[in-house]
Scaffold this active site. Structure first.
Site, PDB file in Angstrom:
ATOM      1  N   LYS A 296       2.257  11.502 -30.148  1.00  0.00           N
ATOM      2  CA  LYS A 296       1.483  10.290 -30.454  1.00  0.00           C
ATOM      3  C   LYS A 296       2.478   9.157 -30.655  1.00  0.00           C
ATOM      4  O   LYS A 296       3.620   9.405 -31.047  1.00  0.00           O
ATOM      5  CB  LYS A 296       0.660  10.501 -31.740  1.00  0.00           C
ATOM      6  CG  LYS A 296      -0.502   9.544 -31.897  1.00  0.00           C
ATOM      7  CD  LYS A 296      -1.738  10.015 -31.166  1.00  0.00           C
ATOM      8  CE  LYS A 296      -2.802   8.940 -31.148  1.00  0.00           C
ATOM      9  NZ  LYS A 296      -4.059   9.407 -30.555  1.00  0.00           N
TER      10      LYS A 296
ATOM     11  N   ASP B 245      -5.289   4.583 -27.252  1.00  0.00           N
ATOM     12  CA  ASP B 245      -5.914   4.951 -28.536  1.00  0.00           C
ATOM     13  C   ASP B 245      -6.397   3.620 -29.110  1.00  0.00           C
ATOM     14  O   ASP B 245      -6.597   2.657 -28.336  1.00  0.00           O
ATOM     15  CB  ASP B 245      -4.902   5.655 -29.454  1.00  0.00           C
ATOM     16  CG  ASP B 245      -5.548   6.239 -30.718  1.00  0.00           C
ATOM     17  OD1 ASP B 245      -6.313   7.204 -30.602  1.00  0.00           O
ATOM     18  OD2 ASP B 245      -5.313   5.708 -31.830  1.00  0.00           O
TER      19      ASP B 245
HETATM   20  P1  NDP Z   1     -10.959   1.282 -30.008  1.00  0.00           P
HETATM   21  O1  NDP Z   1      -9.807   0.419 -30.350  1.00  0.00           O
HETATM   22  O2  NDP Z   1     -11.575   1.173 -28.660  1.00  0.00           O
HETATM   23  O3  NDP Z   1     -12.120   1.095 -31.081  1.00  0.00           O
HETATM   24  C1  NDP Z   1     -11.925   1.337 -32.423  1.00  0.00           C
HETATM   25  C2  NDP Z   1     -13.174   0.901 -33.173  1.00  0.00           C
HETATM   26  O4  NDP Z   1     -13.045   1.243 -34.538  1.00  0.00           O
HETATM   27  C3  NDP Z   1     -13.399  -0.585 -33.131  1.00  0.00           C
HETATM   28  O5  NDP Z   1     -14.763  -0.833 -33.217  1.00  0.00           O
HETATM   29  C4  NDP Z   1     -12.657  -1.060 -34.375  1.00  0.00           C
HETATM   30  O6  NDP Z   1     -13.123  -2.282 -34.868  1.00  0.00           O
HETATM   31  C5  NDP Z   1     -12.986   0.064 -35.331  1.00  0.00           C
HETATM   32  N1  NDP Z   1     -11.889   0.185 -36.331  1.00  0.00           N
HETATM   33  C6  NDP Z   1     -10.561   0.262 -36.099  1.00  0.00           C
HETATM   34  N2  NDP Z   1      -9.870   0.342 -37.259  1.00  0.00           N
HETATM   35  C7  NDP Z   1     -10.805   0.291 -38.224  1.00  0.00           C
HETATM   36  C8  NDP Z   1     -10.730   0.318 -39.624  1.00  0.00           C
HETATM   37  N3  NDP Z   1      -9.559   0.410 -40.266  1.00  0.00           N
HETATM   38  N4  NDP Z   1     -11.906   0.276 -40.303  1.00  0.00           N
HETATM   39  C9  NDP Z   1     -13.089   0.207 -39.649  1.00  0.00           C
HETATM   40  N5  NDP Z   1     -13.206   0.165 -38.318  1.00  0.00           N
HETATM   41  C10 NDP Z   1     -12.096   0.206 -37.628  1.00  0.00           C
HETATM   42  O7  NDP Z   1     -10.471   2.778 -30.299  1.00  0.00           O
HETATM   43  P2  NDP Z   1     -11.092   4.138 -29.786  1.00  0.00           P
HETATM   44  O8  NDP Z   1     -12.565   4.029 -29.687  1.00  0.00           O
HETATM   45  O9  NDP Z   1     -10.308   4.556 -28.616  1.00  0.00           O
HETATM   46  O10 NDP Z   1     -10.688   5.119 -30.967  1.00  0.00           O
HETATM   47  C11 NDP Z   1     -11.520   5.338 -32.098  1.00  0.00           C
HETATM   48  C12 NDP Z   1     -11.098   6.615 -32.787  1.00  0.00           C
HETATM   49  O11 NDP Z   1     -11.201   7.708 -31.868  1.00  0.00           O
HETATM   50  C13 NDP Z   1      -9.657   6.675 -33.289  1.00  0.00           C
HETATM   51  O12 NDP Z   1      -9.615   7.483 -34.442  1.00  0.00           O
HETATM   52  C14 NDP Z   1      -8.931   7.371 -32.150  1.00  0.00           C
HETATM   53  O13 NDP Z   1      -7.748   7.988 -32.595  1.00  0.00           O
HETATM   54  C15 NDP Z   1      -9.977   8.390 -31.769  1.00  0.00           C
HETATM   55  N6  NDP Z   1      -9.844   8.966 -30.449  1.00  0.00           N
HETATM   56  C16 NDP Z   1      -9.836   8.178 -29.328  1.00  0.00           C
HETATM   57  C17 NDP Z   1      -9.764   8.764 -28.085  1.00  0.00           C
HETATM   58  C18 NDP Z   1      -9.882   7.960 -26.834  1.00  0.00           C
HETATM   59  O14 NDP Z   1      -9.959   8.565 -25.755  1.00  0.00           O
HETATM   60  N7  NDP Z   1      -9.946   6.648 -26.893  1.00  0.00           N
HETATM   61  C19 NDP Z   1      -9.579  10.216 -27.921  1.00  0.00           C
HETATM   62  C20 NDP Z   1      -9.685  10.959 -29.156  1.00  0.00           C
HETATM   63  C21 NDP Z   1      -9.772  10.327 -30.361  1.00  0.00           C
HETATM   64  P3  NDP Z   1     -12.283  -3.623 -34.607  1.00  0.00           P
HETATM   65  O15 NDP Z   1     -12.685  -4.077 -33.242  1.00  0.00           O
HETATM   66  O16 NDP Z   1     -12.725  -4.515 -35.675  1.00  0.00           O
HETATM   67  O17 NDP Z   1     -10.839  -3.274 -34.701  1.00  0.00           O
END
Ligand code: NDP
Length: 449
Positions: free
Chosen positions: A129, A169
């Site tokens: 990571k 991510d």
């Molecule tokens: P994105 O950046 O596309 O989206 C993240 C979302 O979560 C946004 O809506 C963001 O809001 C919100 N967010 C981020 N940080 C916080 C916080 N501290 N408190 C509240 N909301 C928050 O990321 P992903 O959708 O790709 O990833 C989301 C999760 O899934 C993570 O934990 C990631 O590690 C996990 N994941 C992702 C994978 C992938 O293929 N993308 C695979 C496996 C796991 P804002 O726009 O305001 O930042």
């Protein structure tokens, strides 16, 4: 026979002593190690070979300076990281996160999780990571490009299609992967398509990779519910997040006939009793990179609430945390249970705190743990690597079918090991045990390296 509980405690103490300021890493190590005691009892050779002590120590960690210049000419310096945790099963594989909260503890926790998640997919990928404390929010495309180029100028030394294959991510989507790939290609003067995954489809990305984590989550949850005779159709679903994982989790849940009533970003959440209008969310988040608050301005029955935690107070049958780590704590779990939640599926990585998971399990809520339930994203990344190796691109349907099969297989492995070693519904233990045994056996086969 050696006391394996004591062995596990000793290793946990060692981790805390060595790296006292890494609470996220401690939590994930604790979650995994405490569930594998029955396997250690049956396999004392793992203790003799100090497999746990080796697993909790990254094979390599690089940290580096990332200087870049903004549109006004001002210079900024961020910190970059890559944690290469374990390469027993294949090249290091795992995403890059760009978010101000990024630090070594968070990346080590994610890398450690990734090792086991990747093993569950049954595909040839190790775990890693990386990322940076850079915040892409509010930056121009040009600034994001400058940052990505500077980040890759150093990272290029440490990655390669058979060495380490990063992906996206939080904060790293198609745009960032494009800039990172462009810089890699330019420095290496070679078209190593398989060095990054999550690429654009026009330059050898995989169809269905964008959808894979969210879709995979729903495939896993559906397997878990089917086994209990529960139909997803007409169930009320609460989703947190509005990023890549959340959007495609909502899409698949809706296609299964469920009613999704919430989504959120880091400022707040929307509740739409009519069911979330996904096209509007995609327009706000994917096209305009706007804030979820805007949704309520165009949907008359929808409510916007400041703050993210309140999302768990919305009454639902199924909760899908898809935003970030530790977003669902014990208080939230208590409210969900009091409101009659039947199942929780983790789309984000470690979104539920350990005491929240325990509470769900005590209250017989079906619980799909992240490393199993969100493995569809990385599994499809491994399928992207396979397509890049054969220089061919598979159809959307072909990739989606494979994804479905992989998620079913992960569910079945986790269930079988839960039945053999723990409570038959404890998929946390089941998934940890399946993955641990695979990685440990390969480490044994490779000798002391
Ligand atoms: P994105 O950046 O596309 O989206 C993240 C979302 O979560 C946004 O809506 C963001 O809001 C919100 N967010 C981020 N940080 C916080 C916080 N501290 N408190 C509240 N909301 C928050 O990321 P992903 O959708 O790709 O990833 C989301 C999760 O899934 C993570 O934990 C990631 O590690 C996990 N994941 C992702 C994978 C992938 O293929 N993308 C695979 C496996 C796991 P804002 O726009 O305001 O930042």
């Amino acid at each position: 026979m050696a006391d394996m509980k004591q062995y596990v405690n000793d290793v946990l103490e060692l981790v805390k002593k060595r790296d006292p300021n890494e609470p996220e890493f401690h939590n994930t190590v604790k979650e995994v190690l405490t569930t594998i005691v029955p396997v250690l009892e049956k396999n004392p050779q793992f203790k003799d070979a100090k497999i746990l002590e080796r697993m909790v120590e990254a094979e390599r960690i690089v940290t580096f300076r990332v200087p870049w210049q903004d549109d006004k000419g001002e210079i900024h310096v961020n910190r970059g990281f890559r944690v290469q945790m374990n390469s027993a099963i294949g090249p290091y594989k795992g995403g890059l996160r760009f978010h101000p909260s990024v630090n070594l503890s968070i990346l080590k926790f994610l890398a450690f999780e990734q090792v086991f998640k990747n093993a569950l997919t049954g595909l040839p990928i190790g775990g890693g990571k990386g990322g940076s404390d850079f915040d892409p929010k509010g930056k121009s495309d040009n600034e994001v490009m400058k940052f990505c180029q500077s980040f890759m100028t150093e990272l290029v030394r440490h990655i390669g299609p058979n060495v380490d294959v990063p992906a996206g991510d939080i904060g790293v989507g198609g745009r960032e992967i494009g800039y990172l790939f462009g810089q890699y290609k330019s420095i290496r003067d070679a078209y190593d398509a398989g060095v990054l995954t999550g690429k654009g489809v026009q330059y050898w990305g995989s169809l269905a990779r964008t959808e894979a984590t969210g879709y995979g989550l729903l495939y896993f949850v559906k397997n878990m519910l089917d086994a209990k005779g529960i139909d997803l159709k007409d169930k009320t679903v609460v989703v947190s997040g509005a990023g890549n994982v959340a959007i495609y989790a909502i899409e698949k849940a809706q296609s299964f006939g469920a009613k999704v009533v919430t989504c959120s970003d880091s400022n707040g959440y929307v509740y739409d009793p009519d069911g979330i209008d996904l096209a509007a969310v995609k327009e706000i988040k994917e096209v305009r990179r706007g804030r979820i608050k805007e949704y309520a301005e165009t949907h008359k029955n929808a409510e916007y609430h400041e703050g993210c935690k309140g999302v768990w107070t919305v009454k639902c049958d199924i909760a899908l945390p898809c935003a970030t780590q530790s977003e669902l704590d014990l208080d939230a779990a208590k409210v969900l249970v009091a409101n009659g939640v039947k199942a929780v599926g983790e789309g984000a990585n470690m979104p539920s705190t350990l005491d929240a998971i325990e509470y769900f399990q005590q209250n017989k809520v079906l619980f799909a743990p992240a490393k199993a339930a969100n493995a569809g994203g990385v599994a499809t990344s491994a399928l992207e690597m396979a397509q890049n190796s054969e220089r061919l691109q598979w159809t959307f349907e072909e990739v989606d079918e494979k994804l479905k099969g992989i998620m079913k297989n992960i569910y079945e492995q986790a269930k079988k090991n839960a039945e053999t070693y723990a409570d038959p519904d404890d998929l946390v233990a089941g998934a940890n045990i399946s993955a641990f045994v695979k990685v440990a056996n390969v480490m044994m086969a490779h000798g002391l390296v």
